[in-house]
Design a protein around this motif. Sequence first.
Motif, PDB file in Angstrom:
ATOM      1  N   ALA A 174     -10.220  -4.169  -9.640  1.00  0.00           N
ATOM      2  CA  ALA A 174      -9.385  -5.111 -10.384  1.00  0.00           C
ATOM      3  C   ALA A 174      -8.039  -4.494 -10.707  1.00  0.00           C
ATOM      4  O   ALA A 174      -7.876  -3.275 -10.719  1.00  0.00           O
ATOM      5  CB  ALA A 174     -10.086  -5.540 -11.672  1.00  0.00           C
ATOM      6  N   PHE A 175      -7.081  -5.377 -10.969  1.00  0.00           N
ATOM      7  CA  PHE A 175      -5.768  -4.986 -11.469  1.00  0.00           C
ATOM      8  C   PHE A 175      -5.692  -5.386 -12.940  1.00  0.00           C
ATOM      9  O   PHE A 175      -5.948  -6.538 -13.291  1.00  0.00           O
ATOM     10  CB  PHE A 175      -4.651  -5.684 -10.694  1.00  0.00           C
ATOM     11  N   GLU A 176      -5.334  -4.422 -13.788  1.00  0.00           N
ATOM     12  CA  GLU A 176      -5.165  -4.688 -15.211  1.00  0.00           C
ATOM     13  C   GLU A 176      -3.688  -4.587 -15.562  1.00  0.00           C
ATOM     14  O   GLU A 176      -3.010  -3.633 -15.160  1.00  0.00           O
ATOM     15  CB  GLU A 176      -5.970  -3.675 -16.032  1.00  0.00           C
ATOM     16  N   VAL A 177      -3.185  -5.573 -16.309  1.00  0.00           N
ATOM     17  CA  VAL A 177      -1.783  -5.609 -16.704  1.00  0.00           C
ATOM     18  C   VAL A 177      -1.699  -5.937 -18.192  1.00  0.00           C
ATOM     19  O   VAL A 177      -2.688  -6.335 -18.819  1.00  0.00           O
ATOM     20  CB  VAL A 177      -0.993  -6.678 -15.906  1.00  0.00           C
ATOM     21  N   LYS A 178      -0.510  -5.773 -18.760  1.00  0.00           N
ATOM     22  CA  LYS A 178      -0.300  -6.208 -20.141  1.00  0.00           C
ATOM     23  C   LYS A 178      -0.544  -7.714 -20.221  1.00  0.00           C
ATOM     24  O   LYS A 178      -0.247  -8.457 -19.279  1.00  0.00           O
ATOM     25  CB  LYS A 178       1.123  -5.877 -20.595  1.00  0.00           C
ATOM     26  N   LYS A 179      -1.076  -8.157 -21.341  1.00  0.00           N
ATOM     27  CA  LYS A 179      -1.457  -9.558 -21.465  1.00  0.00           C
ATOM     28  C   LYS A 179      -0.284 -10.503 -21.272  1.00  0.00           C
ATOM     29  O   LYS A 179      -0.438 -11.619 -20.758  1.00  0.00           O
ATOM     30  CB  LYS A 179      -2.103  -9.794 -22.834  1.00  0.00           C
ATOM     31  N   ASP A 180       0.905 -10.065 -21.662  1.00  0.00           N
ATOM     32  CA  ASP A 180       2.072 -10.938 -21.544  1.00  0.00           C
ATOM     33  C   ASP A 180       2.766 -10.823 -20.181  1.00  0.00           C
ATOM     34  O   ASP A 180       3.817 -11.432 -19.956  1.00  0.00           O
ATOM     35  CB  ASP A 180       3.071 -10.668 -22.664  1.00  0.00           C
ATOM     36  N   ASN A 181       2.210 -10.058 -19.275  1.00  0.00           N
ATOM     37  CA  ASN A 181       2.766  -9.925 -17.926  1.00  0.00           C
ATOM     38  C   ASN A 181       2.244 -11.083 -17.072  1.00  0.00           C
ATOM     39  O   ASN A 181       1.036 -11.209 -16.864  1.00  0.00           O
ATOM     40  CB  ASN A 181       2.339  -8.586 -17.326  1.00  0.00           C
ATOM     41  N   PRO A 182       3.110 -11.944 -16.541  1.00  0.00           N
ATOM     42  CA  PRO A 182       2.653 -13.120 -15.789  1.00  0.00           C
ATOM     43  C   PRO A 182       2.204 -12.816 -14.364  1.00  0.00           C
ATOM     44  O   PRO A 182       1.661 -13.693 -13.685  1.00  0.00           O
ATOM     45  CB  PRO A 182       3.889 -14.028 -15.775  1.00  0.00           C
ATOM     46  N   TRP A 183       2.386 -11.577 -13.885  1.00  0.00           N
ATOM     47  CA  TRP A 183       2.064 -11.252 -12.495  1.00  0.00           C
ATOM     48  C   TRP A 183       0.577 -11.426 -12.201  1.00  0.00           C
ATOM     49  O   TRP A 183      -0.281 -11.113 -13.029  1.00  0.00           O
ATOM     50  CB  TRP A 183       2.475  -9.815 -12.180  1.00  0.00           C
ATOM     51  N   GLY A 196      -3.618 -10.677  -1.626  1.00  0.00           N
ATOM     52  CA  GLY A 196      -2.840 -10.124  -0.533  1.00  0.00           C
ATOM     53  C   GLY A 196      -1.931  -9.008  -0.991  1.00  0.00           C
ATOM     54  O   GLY A 196      -1.347  -9.075  -2.088  1.00  0.00           O
ATOM     55  N   TYR A 197      -1.793  -7.984  -0.174  1.00  0.00           N
ATOM     56  CA  TYR A 197      -1.008  -6.815  -0.590  1.00  0.00           C
ATOM     57  C   TYR A 197       0.479  -7.118  -0.747  1.00  0.00           C
ATOM     58  O   TYR A 197       1.203  -6.387  -1.422  1.00  0.00           O
ATOM     59  CB  TYR A 197      -1.205  -5.666   0.399  1.00  0.00           C
ATOM     60  N   ALA A 198       0.966  -8.214  -0.148  1.00  0.00           N
ATOM     61  CA  ALA A 198       2.392  -8.542  -0.249  1.00  0.00           C
ATOM     62  C   ALA A 198       2.825  -8.741  -1.704  1.00  0.00           C
ATOM     63  O   ALA A 198       3.984  -8.502  -2.047  1.00  0.00           O
ATOM     64  CB  ALA A 198       2.694  -9.794   0.572  1.00  0.00           C
ATOM     65  N   SER A 199       1.905  -9.168  -2.558  1.00  0.00           N
ATOM     66  CA  SER A 199       2.261  -9.400  -3.959  1.00  0.00           C
ATOM     67  C   SER A 199       2.527  -8.099  -4.712  1.00  0.00           C
ATOM     68  O   SER A 199       3.000  -8.119  -5.849  1.00  0.00           O
ATOM     69  CB  SER A 199       1.139 -10.173  -4.669  1.00  0.00           C
ATOM     70  N   LEU A 200       2.243  -6.945  -4.083  1.00  0.00           N
ATOM     71  CA  LEU A 200       2.476  -5.654  -4.717  1.00  0.00           C
ATOM     72  C   LEU A 200       3.850  -5.078  -4.403  1.00  0.00           C
ATOM     73  O   LEU A 200       4.214  -4.027  -4.939  1.00  0.00           O
ATOM     74  CB  LEU A 200       1.400  -4.656  -4.271  1.00  0.00           C
ATOM     75  N   ALA A 201       4.622  -5.747  -3.560  1.00  0.00           N
ATOM     76  CA  ALA A 201       5.955  -5.254  -3.214  1.00  0.00           C
ATOM     77  C   ALA A 201       6.815  -5.122  -4.461  1.00  0.00           C
ATOM     78  O   ALA A 201       6.915  -6.050  -5.274  1.00  0.00           O
ATOM     79  CB  ALA A 201       6.617  -6.195  -2.213  1.00  0.00           C
ATOM     80  N   GLY A 202       7.390  -3.940  -4.641  1.00  0.00           N
ATOM     81  CA  GLY A 202       8.264  -3.689  -5.773  1.00  0.00           C
ATOM     82  C   GLY A 202       7.548  -3.319  -7.057  1.00  0.00           C
ATOM     83  O   GLY A 202       8.207  -3.075  -8.076  1.00  0.00           O
ATOM     84  N   LYS A 203       6.229  -3.224  -7.031  1.00  0.00           N
ATOM     85  CA  LYS A 203       5.458  -2.907  -8.230  1.00  0.00           C
ATOM     86  C   LYS A 203       5.162  -1.412  -8.324  1.00  0.00           C
ATOM     87  O   LYS A 203       5.153  -0.687  -7.321  1.00  0.00           O
ATOM     88  CB  LYS A 203       4.130  -3.674  -8.247  1.00  0.00           C
ATOM     89  N   THR A 204       4.909  -0.958  -9.547  1.00  0.00           N
ATOM     90  CA  THR A 204       4.466   0.411  -9.804  1.00  0.00           C
ATOM     91  C   THR A 204       3.051   0.340 -10.351  1.00  0.00           C
ATOM     92  O   THR A 204       2.811  -0.297 -11.382  1.00  0.00           O
ATOM     93  CB  THR A 204       5.384   1.114 -10.815  1.00  0.00           C
ATOM     94  N   VAL A 205       2.129   0.983  -9.641  1.00  0.00           N
ATOM     95  CA  VAL A 205       0.705   0.837  -9.956  1.00  0.00           C
ATOM     96  C   VAL A 205       0.071   2.217 -10.108  1.00  0.00           C
ATOM     97  O   VAL A 205       0.301   3.117  -9.301  1.00  0.00           O
ATOM     98  CB  VAL A 205      -0.023   0.049  -8.842  1.00  0.00           C
ATOM     99  N   ALA A 207       0.835  -2.090 -13.435  1.00  0.00           N
ATOM    100  CA  ALA A 207      -0.589  -2.411 -13.376  1.00  0.00           C
ATOM    101  C   ALA A 207      -1.406  -1.146 -13.155  1.00  0.00           C
ATOM    102  O   ALA A 207      -0.888  -0.115 -12.704  1.00  0.00           O
ATOM    103  CB  ALA A 207      -0.862  -3.402 -12.251  1.00  0.00           C
ATOM    104  N   TYR A 208      -2.666  -1.253 -13.463  1.00  0.00           N
ATOM    105  CA  TYR A 208      -3.650  -0.205 -13.197  1.00  0.00           C
ATOM    106  C   TYR A 208      -4.694  -0.792 -12.265  1.00  0.00           C
ATOM    107  O   TYR A 208      -5.250  -1.869 -12.532  1.00  0.00           O
ATOM    108  CB  TYR A 208      -4.268   0.258 -14.513  1.00  0.00           C
ATOM    109  N   PHE A 209      -4.978  -0.113 -11.161  1.00  0.00           N
ATOM    110  CA  PHE A 209      -5.946  -0.566 -10.161  1.00  0.00           C
ATOM    111  C   PHE A 209      -7.180   0.315 -10.250  1.00  0.00           C
ATOM    112  O   PHE A 209      -7.108   1.523 -10.010  1.00  0.00           O
ATOM    113  CB  PHE A 209      -5.304  -0.461  -8.771  1.00  0.00           C
ATOM    114  N   GLY A 210      -8.311  -0.264 -10.649  1.00  0.00           N
ATOM    115  CA  GLY A 210      -9.514   0.534 -10.833  1.00  0.00           C
ATOM    116  C   GLY A 210     -10.765  -0.313 -10.776  1.00  0.00           C
ATOM    117  O   GLY A 210     -10.722  -1.512 -10.473  1.00  0.00           O
ATOM    118  N   PRO A 211     -11.934   0.287 -11.077  1.00  0.00           N
ATOM    119  CA  PRO A 211     -13.197  -0.451 -11.048  1.00  0.00           C
ATOM    120  C   PRO A 211     -13.209  -1.591 -12.067  1.00  0.00           C
ATOM    121  O   PRO A 211     -12.850  -1.401 -13.228  1.00  0.00           O
ATOM    122  CB  PRO A 211     -14.233   0.623 -11.412  1.00  0.00           C
ATOM    123  N   ASN A 212     -13.624  -2.754 -11.635  1.00  0.00           N
ATOM    124  CA  ASN A 212     -13.618  -3.918 -12.503  1.00  0.00           C
ATOM    125  C   ASN A 212     -14.398  -3.713 -13.804  1.00  0.00           C
ATOM    126  O   ASN A 212     -13.918  -4.126 -14.869  1.00  0.00           O
ATOM    127  CB  ASN A 212     -14.162  -5.140 -11.758  1.00  0.00           C
TER     128      ASN A 212
END
Length: 341
Positions: free
Chosen positions: A174-183, A188-197, A246-251
């Motif tokens: 899963a990807f975890e983000v701040k609650k107020d982050n709309p991303w 698809g990996y294309a949505s990660l362009a320009g992101k820092t994970v 975002a943080y990418f890790g085990p759900n």
Amino acid sequence: MPAHITRRSLTRGITAATAVAALATGLAACRGESDAATRTTDAAGTVTVGRLSNGAAQETTLKVPEVKSISAGLPAAVRKRGTLVIGSGTLPSGSPPLGFVGDDQKTVTGSEIDLGRLVAAVLGLKPEVRRSTWENLFIGIDSGKVDVGFSNITDTEERKRKYDFASYRKDELAFEVKKDNPWKFDGGYASLAGKTVSVGNGTNQEKILLEWKARLAKEGKKPLTVKYFQESNSIYLALNSGKIDAYFGPNPNLAYHAAKTENTPQATRIAGQFSGAGETLQGLIAATAKKDSGLAKPVADAINHLISGGQYAKWLAAWNLSGEAVPKSEINPPGLPLNNS
């Protein structure tokens, strides 16, 4: 697995010198972290899951007598010794709900460890939990100091070169983000362009993320920046301060953290999920033993006995992981391909 991983060399091959040095450190850590929870007051033929979980699980006592037709399949040395050494790669900071220090500040608890204890009961063995860092978990298995790793280990074709697997749970990342982050991660990996994970070094999810990074670069898209931190507190400080997107890790880990922070200024949310075996295969988490050790079959048989007897479903429910149930344990099922494409 956890965010505190420091090397990916272990699962991709390590030099002899590095292995020797790490082995000494790792085994010392394992010995020093032998778990008090393995010496509980459970009555014979019972296992209590969710003990000392600090609210992460519903404590539940299950009847789990030895099944002699299954324990008879154990390697003779393990059967004679009478213990099952369970490896947990959750040092230094723990990885709730999978493996962490419980309410008494000394007992190692967690969903993965509880399953190891259930399996040990079916096999008529006393469980002995040894904690280490993620990379030293594998060194412990390689050396024979650890019998089986129960530590959210993904079944991969690369790891099958050295280990045997007995699957027991779906592998959902899963990807975890701040609650107020709309991303949102749309699959698809294309949505990660320009992101820092951020991702754990040496993990299956790191392999996936780095391959996505390479694809984006090859396609001339905005770069994906990958950041590493030594432990989970540093990850969440970076997430809350905006240093990572975002943080990418085990759900299970990320969903647990999101639930815990829901009503706080540091609230996070799950922005999308991905199979731990890539785009075309459902990932599987598996008990991990040294290749040709003779442990994979009795462990798989024990898990299947727990599935058919209902204890497996109760274990998952106690830890709020019912959505990751599998219908059966398989020995060395197809895993993350060598090339995740």
